[in-house]
Motif scaffolding. Sequence first.
Motif, PDB file in Angstrom:
ATOM      1  N   PRO A 113       0.817  -1.231   0.000  1.00 25.22           N
ATOM      2  CA  PRO A 113       0.000   0.000   0.000  1.00 25.22           C
ATOM      3  C   PRO A 113       0.842   1.268   0.000  1.00 25.22           C
ATOM      4  O   PRO A 113       0.488   2.251  -0.647  1.00 25.22           O
ATOM      5  CB  PRO A 113      -0.819  -0.126   1.294  1.00 25.22           C
ATOM      6  CG  PRO A 113      -0.842  -1.591   1.580  1.00 25.22           C
ATOM      7  CD  PRO A 113       0.492  -2.105   1.134  1.00 25.22           C
ATOM      8  N   LEU A 114       1.977   1.288   0.725  1.00 28.31           N
ATOM      9  CA  LEU A 114       2.821   2.475   0.788  1.00 28.31           C
ATOM     10  C   LEU A 114       3.428   2.791  -0.568  1.00 28.31           C
ATOM     11  O   LEU A 114       3.366   3.929  -1.055  1.00 28.31           O
ATOM     12  CB  LEU A 114       3.922   2.266   1.830  1.00 28.31           C
ATOM     13  CG  LEU A 114       4.929   3.411   1.977  1.00 28.31           C
ATOM     14  CD1 LEU A 114       4.237   4.666   2.474  1.00 28.31           C
ATOM     15  CD2 LEU A 114       6.067   2.999   2.910  1.00 28.31           C
ATOM     16  N   VAL A 115       3.998   1.772  -1.209  1.00 31.33           N
ATOM     17  CA  VAL A 115       4.657   1.985  -2.504  1.00 31.33           C
ATOM     18  C   VAL A 115       3.643   2.340  -3.572  1.00 31.33           C
ATOM     19  O   VAL A 115       3.825   3.288  -4.353  1.00 31.33           O
ATOM     20  CB  VAL A 115       5.466   0.728  -2.890  1.00 31.33           C
ATOM     21  CG1 VAL A 115       6.038   0.872  -4.298  1.00 31.33           C
ATOM     22  CG2 VAL A 115       6.576   0.478  -1.883  1.00 31.33           C
ATOM     23  N   CYS A 116       2.541   1.568  -3.614  1.00 30.17           N
ATOM     24  CA  CYS A 116       1.530   1.821  -4.654  1.00 30.17           C
ATOM     25  C   CYS A 116       0.878   3.194  -4.459  1.00 30.17           C
ATOM     26  O   CYS A 116       0.594   3.899  -5.422  1.00 30.17           O
ATOM     27  CB  CYS A 116       0.477   0.714  -4.620  1.00 30.17           C
ATOM     28  SG  CYS A 116      -0.650   0.752  -6.028  1.00 30.17           S
ATOM     29  N   GLY A 117       0.631   3.588  -3.182  1.00 33.34           N
ATOM     30  CA  GLY A 117       0.035   4.907  -2.926  1.00 33.34           C
ATOM     31  C   GLY A 117       0.940   6.032  -3.376  1.00 33.34           C
ATOM     32  O   GLY A 117       0.480   7.036  -3.935  1.00 33.34           O
ATOM     33  N   TYR A 118       2.244   5.909  -3.141  1.00 34.31           N
ATOM     34  CA  TYR A 118       3.181   6.939  -3.579  1.00 34.31           C
ATOM     35  C   TYR A 118       3.161   7.081  -5.092  1.00 34.31           C
ATOM     36  O   TYR A 118       3.077   8.193  -5.633  1.00 34.31           O
ATOM     37  CB  TYR A 118       4.579   6.585  -3.069  1.00 34.31           C
ATOM     38  CG  TYR A 118       5.676   7.345  -3.780  1.00 34.31           C
ATOM     39  CD1 TYR A 118       5.853   8.707  -3.565  1.00 34.31           C
ATOM     40  CD2 TYR A 118       6.517   6.702  -4.682  1.00 34.31           C
ATOM     41  CE1 TYR A 118       6.848   9.403  -4.223  1.00 34.31           C
ATOM     42  CE2 TYR A 118       7.513   7.400  -5.351  1.00 34.31           C
ATOM     43  CZ  TYR A 118       7.673   8.743  -5.120  1.00 34.31           C
ATOM     44  OH  TYR A 118       8.648   9.443  -5.773  1.00 34.31           O
ATOM     45  N   LEU A 119       3.216   5.954  -5.796  1.00 37.92           N
ATOM     46  CA  LEU A 119       3.226   6.006  -7.264  1.00 37.92           C
ATOM     47  C   LEU A 119       1.901   6.515  -7.818  1.00 37.92           C
ATOM     48  O   LEU A 119       1.875   7.199  -8.853  1.00 37.92           O
ATOM     49  CB  LEU A 119       3.542   4.608  -7.808  1.00 37.92           C
ATOM     50  CG  LEU A 119       4.974   4.107  -7.509  1.00 37.92           C
ATOM     51  CD1 LEU A 119       5.096   2.636  -7.874  1.00 37.92           C
ATOM     52  CD2 LEU A 119       6.001   4.938  -8.273  1.00 37.92           C
TER      53      LEU A 119
END
Length: 437
Positions: A7-13
């Motif tokens: 969730p952290l990586v996908c949310g940033y992108l």
Amino acid sequence: MYREHWPLVCGYLLRRTRDPHLAEDLAQETFVKATRAFLGHRGGSPAAWLLAIARNVLIDHVRRRRTELPLPDPDELGVPPMDMAGLDVRDALARLLPQHRELLTLVYFEGFSLMEVAAMTGPLALLRQDRRLAGPQGLRRDVREHHLIPEFDPKRTRRAVRLGILRTAAVVLAVLLVVSLAAVFGSRLIQERGDRERRMVDVLGTALQLANPGYVIQERECCDISLTGMSFTVDVRPERAMGGFFAGADAQALRVEQDFFGRVQAPPLGHATETSLTYGLYNVGTGNQPKEDMRKVITRLPEGLTALAVVEPARPLNAKDLAAFLTRTGLNAERIVYENRPRSTPITWSMYQLGEGPGEEDDLAGFRRWVGSLRDHDEHNLRQFGLDLPRLRKSAADGLAYAFVTNATVGGLRKIIDDPEVRTVRVADVTYDLQRP
């Protein structure tokens, strides 16, 4: 690691690309590269390591999509000139400490959230910075030190606020004053147009007298004009036999008012206010107080008294017959009853009505002239006084006298009551004539 940090990586992108599908593809690529480079991981925060890889993956994606195109003229694009304030901000950033510059760049230029920055730099990194220098406060202080923005002056600010309030209050007061003056003078001009003041006295004053024939009503003052209407003052006292002494307290001052639209809401005295004379007028045409009874009353009275009486002829008299009767009897008709309305206040008239004055025309001519001056829009005001246009117009058109009010000595009334052309004489008041020897 995949489940925990997806969730952290996908949310940033997703925030950087604004495309859910593209963000998922880049996140997949990020974890693939992370898996390949896992052996090279030197420890520390996995989230910071993954976000760094995601950032590189995003940069590589942008570079792959970049194409070489000739740039058009800036004037054709409408590109504004470079803002000098932006250059000043970048110069100020360059003068900050590296750790401060890195934090501000990640948050305000790179678009990372505070949680992401904490994951990349460690949660204690933000706390270790000196709060006096960290964040936007340090940037603002550094900018102030280089005179890029002026110092905040509380005194000047308070002075400017007070001045603004005073100016606003002055403008509001000026507007209110102008509106008030316009309303006052505009209302006066509208209400004074033509002969409206004189007509108000003629119509309303005469209607007040007709509605209260038992009173003497005299104009005192005309006219008071306000925003809401006009008014005039009258002196009112009960009609009494002539020759007696009247204390000043017998008369009272009353105000007759009409609103801005010329309408009366509550007339003074109302209408049909009862006095001894009013009772005598009520009985005209009823048969009450017949001649035989009134002869006994008059016989008991001293001959030298002056009496106020209502004389009712045996039949209604037209103007010619009334004049002949008055000449023959030597009486003076101070008020003439022009309506047969038993047990109610009839329509009466005198040449000394309020707004009228003695002239060459007789009572009936003056009555007809006044009725002829009335308009349909006067109906509302007339009804407030217990009158109406149809009654007035019929009485003026018929011109028949059903009775009249006179002042005479008791001796004179003894002769009048024996006249065969007189139905009865109703005595309303008597007094000694203090002026007669």
